[in-house]
Design a protein around this motif. Sequence first.
Motif: not given
Length: 208
Positions: A121-134, A175-186
Amino acid sequence: MTFIIAIDGPAAAGKGTLSRKIADTYGFHHLDTGLTYRATAKALLDAGLPLDDEAVAEKMACEVDLAGLDRSVLAQHHIGEAASKIAVMPSVRRALVEAQRAFSNREPGTVLDGRDIGTVVCPQAQVKLYVTASPDVRARRRHDEIIANGGSADYEAIFEDVKKRDERDMGRADSPLKPADDAHLLDTSEMSIEAAFQAAKILIDAVL
Ligand code: C5P
């Protein structure tokens, strides 16, 4: 230029709460993109229409009004299930992504949360977060939330649902769920939402 924060992750990872807190803090507009899939699914269910007819689902997707999205009427479990079924359809995704992109350009900034914000949707986003938990932490949180709201819940059933939804969201071709290459993992498995927010704030302030 609009400042865009993209927040992706699986169901019940805490991204909704985190996104709202970030949007409030920075005075940005917030869109929970899951609601656009849920609203499309609810419109089909309400009209008694099938969930497996892509042309009909696309038409409903084109009619979704972003201003009218209300989680309190879209939160029900069966609507989430139906949403994840129609979310595999490319023409439904195309229609909703177009509306989501238009929203993302609002000034002064936007926070969009979902599954494919940083990747599609927004590959140009200035900040990308990938929020996960078990999966068990996410199922436990959902279970405790239902109990806290006075409902009754079966942990094992919720755990199976969480895993099923993950499989559908991560396994679809479009568009499967996966972190963008430049996402920060949380990973919030052992982190409170407040701690996750503080971590996100540091990442945002570094580029704002
Ligand atoms: O996040 P939420 O549970 O409200 O999303 C419902 C469903 O909508 C998800 O399981 C997923 O299949 C779909 N969805 C999506 N892409 C998004 C947001 C949600 O495919 N950006």
